[in-house]
Design a protein around this motif. Structure first.
Motif, short mmCIF file in Angstrom:
data_model
loop_
_atom_site.label_atom_id
_atom_site.label_comp_id
_atom_site.label_asym_id
_atom_site.label_seq_id
_atom_site.Cartn_x
_atom_site.Cartn_y
_atom_site.Cartn_z
N MET A 1 46.45 40.64 15.56
CA MET A 1 45.80 39.80 14.56
C MET A 1 45.51 38.39 15.11
O MET A 1 46.29 37.82 15.86
N ASN A 2 44.36 37.82 14.70
CA ASN A 2 44.10 36.42 15.04
C ASN A 2 43.73 35.55 13.85
O ASN A 2 43.87 34.33 13.91
N THR A 3 43.27 36.15 12.73
CA THR A 3 42.89 35.33 11.57
C THR A 3 43.16 36.08 10.27
O THR A 3 42.87 37.27 10.16
N ILE A 4 43.73 35.36 9.30
CA ILE A 4 43.93 35.88 7.94
C ILE A 4 43.35 34.86 6.97
O ILE A 4 43.73 33.69 7.01
N ILE A 5 42.44 35.31 6.10
CA ILE A 5 41.75 34.40 5.17
C ILE A 5 41.87 34.94 3.75
O ILE A 5 41.59 36.11 3.49
N PHE A 6 42.29 34.07 2.82
CA PHE A 6 42.21 34.37 1.39
C PHE A 6 40.86 33.84 0.89
O PHE A 6 40.62 32.63 0.91
N TYR A 7 39.99 34.74 0.45
CA TYR A 7 38.68 34.34 -0.04
C TYR A 7 38.74 33.88 -1.50
O TYR A 7 38.19 32.84 -1.87
N ASP A 8 39.40 34.65 -2.34
CA ASP A 8 39.64 34.26 -3.73
C ASP A 8 41.00 34.84 -4.15
O ASP A 8 41.79 35.25 -3.29
N ASP B 1 33.31 37.75 21.40
CA ASP B 1 33.30 37.67 22.86
C ASP B 1 32.00 38.21 23.45
O ASP B 1 31.87 38.33 24.67
N ALA B 2 31.03 38.52 22.59
CA ALA B 2 29.74 39.05 23.03
C ALA B 2 28.67 37.96 23.08
O ALA B 2 27.47 38.25 23.15
N GLY B 3 29.09 36.68 22.99
CA GLY B 3 28.14 35.57 23.02
C GLY B 3 27.34 35.42 21.75
O GLY B 3 26.31 34.76 21.75
N LYS B 4 27.83 35.99 20.65
CA LYS B 4 27.11 35.95 19.38
C LYS B 4 27.98 35.35 18.28
O LYS B 4 29.16 35.67 18.17
N MET B 5 27.37 34.47 17.47
CA MET B 5 27.98 33.95 16.26
C MET B 5 27.17 34.49 15.09
O MET B 5 25.97 34.27 15.00
N SER B 6 27.83 35.23 14.21
CA SER B 6 27.13 35.84 13.08
C SER B 6 27.58 35.23 11.76
O SER B 6 28.74 34.82 11.62
N VAL B 7 26.66 35.17 10.81
CA VAL B 7 26.96 34.70 9.46
C VAL B 7 26.87 35.91 8.53
O VAL B 7 25.83 36.56 8.43
N TYR B 8 27.98 36.21 7.87
CA TYR B 8 28.07 37.36 6.97
C TYR B 8 28.13 36.86 5.54
O TYR B 8 29.00 36.07 5.18
N ASP B 9 27.17 37.31 4.71
CA ASP B 9 27.14 36.93 3.30
C ASP B 9 28.02 37.89 2.52
O ASP B 9 27.76 39.09 2.46
N ILE B 10 29.09 37.36 1.92
CA ILE B 10 30.06 38.19 1.22
C ILE B 10 29.46 38.82 -0.03
O ILE B 10 29.75 39.97 -0.36
N THR B 11 28.61 38.09 -0.73
CA THR B 11 28.02 38.62 -1.97
C THR B 11 26.98 39.69 -1.69
O THR B 11 26.79 40.62 -2.48
N GLN B 12 26.28 39.58 -0.56
CA GLN B 12 25.27 40.58 -0.19
C GLN B 12 25.81 41.69 0.71
O GLN B 12 25.13 42.68 0.96
N GLY C 1 32.40 28.79 1.51
CA GLY C 1 31.67 29.29 0.35
C GLY C 1 31.70 30.80 0.31
O GLY C 1 32.76 31.43 0.40
N ASP C 2 30.53 31.41 0.17
CA ASP C 2 30.42 32.86 0.11
C ASP C 2 30.02 33.48 1.45
O ASP C 2 29.49 34.59 1.51
N ARG C 3 30.31 32.76 2.54
CA ARG C 3 29.92 33.27 3.85
C ARG C 3 31.08 33.25 4.84
O ARG C 3 31.95 32.39 4.77
N LEU C 4 31.06 34.23 5.73
CA LEU C 4 31.97 34.28 6.85
C LEU C 4 31.20 33.90 8.11
O LEU C 4 30.10 34.43 8.35
N TYR C 5 31.76 33.00 8.90
CA TYR C 5 31.18 32.62 10.19
C TYR C 5 32.06 33.25 11.27
O TYR C 5 33.27 33.02 11.31
#
Length: 315
Positions: free
Chosen positions: A289-296, A46-57, A38-42
């Motif tokens: 590089m490890n990930t490439i994502i097309f958002y729209d 390597d710091a033991g953290k999983m963050s959720v980034y809101d693309i619209t905000q 959706g509108d979020r990046l998960y």
């Protein structure tokens, strides 16, 4: 032949548009996995953290921090998070555990639980949701399995080949998966049953680092400096030759564009899949590089083995 290939690559780069990132997102640790839902990046680090980034905000709206583990010197350290995903209110994390094992965590409505770990004796390498009750998992041994979260059991576990597992990608409705391995051969399977449907092969003769699956096409990123786009329907493919190892690949939503991590400067080259024309070169990624994502249609994200996620805008 090599001189001709280099000449063609140079000509393509001349006629493609060079773009720089429009935004840089800095994380607390090096990014290992990046997933767009959706509108979020998960984002797994390597710091033991999983963050959720809101693309619209344009901001991080949630962070899950895992407990530290002991390294081989018995010192405490944050675990690496290798794989992340989300389905409804559930969030998946596949992380480093004690003594070299991997742990699979599921957060459900704010409660984090370990569902698979040392006692299960599974060399898990990647995990993603199929639906809210099932997780598809790739093992280092190039086995795949489907795990039932509700009944806490493995539904199937299938060996695809004796080659080492590299990556897998799911189609849009998660009914099929393509699994890549060190042989360069890619296996299409039914995720509900584990049944082998088709083999996609011929382009890569060596390890496929990453794989993407969109709109009936599969793209590969090869150690042999070959990127490929296969048609799942008939197994036909086109090749893209690079001057360096191709560590990552991405397809846009209709598979009309394919993006490869293309050279030792970590540039991203974007081609049209119908004509093999190089249309963009994205310049500015700092590490491998490890990930490439097309958002729209116009927006992309990429991550590498550092703290920075790049946001790009195609013109």
């Amino acid at each position: 032949m090599r001189l001709l290939l280099l000449l063609l690559l140079c000509l393509q780069s001349v006629f493609s548009m060079n773009l720089k990132p429009i935004e840089t997102i800095k994380m607390q640790g090096a990014v290992i996995d990046l997933e767009n839902i959706g509108d979020r990046l998960y984002i797994g680090t390597d710091a033991g953290k999983m963050s959720v980034y809101d693309i619209t905000q344009n901001k991080i709206v949630k962070t899950i921090t895992l407990e530290k583990i002991h390294d081989f010197m018995d010192d405490l350290m944050p675990p690496k998070i290798y794989s992340v995903d989300a389905m409804g209110d559930k969030i998946l994390l596949l992380s480093e555990g004690e003594n070299g094992v991997k742990n699979l965590f599921i957060e459900d409505n704010g409660v984090l639980k370990k569902v698979l770990g040392k006692k299960d004796h599974l060399t898990m390498s990647k995990a993603k949701f199929i639906d809210k009750d099932h997780v598809f998992i790739g093992l280092l041994s190039n086995e795949v399995l489907l795990y039932d979260l509700k009944n806490k059991k493995i539904i199937y576990q299938e060996q695809l080949s004796q080659s080492k597992f590299s990556d897998f990608a799911l189609n849009e409705d998660k009914t099929k998966a393509v699994i890549a391995c060190e042989s360069g051969i890619n296996y299409l399977i039914d995720t509900k049953t584990g049944k082998h449907i088709r083999t996609l092969e011929g382009a890569n003769k060596d390890n496929v680092f990453k794989i993407a699956y969109k709109n009936g096409r599969v793209a590969t990123a090869g150690q042999d400096r070959i990127g490929a786009v296969y048609r799942v329907k008939d197994g036909s493919y086109i090749e893209f030759h690079a001057p360096f190892l191709i560590y990552s690949v991405g397809l846009n939503h209709d598979a009309s564009l394919v993006a490869f991590a293309f050279n030792d400067n970590n540039d991203i080259a974007i081609f049209r899949t119908d004509s093999s024309q190089r249309v963009y070169t994205l310049i500015g990624q700092k590490s491998t590089m490890n990930t490439i994502i097309f958002y729209d249609k116009k927006t992309m994200f990429s991550s590498s083995d550092d703290k920075y996620i790049m946001k790009w805008r195609l013109k």
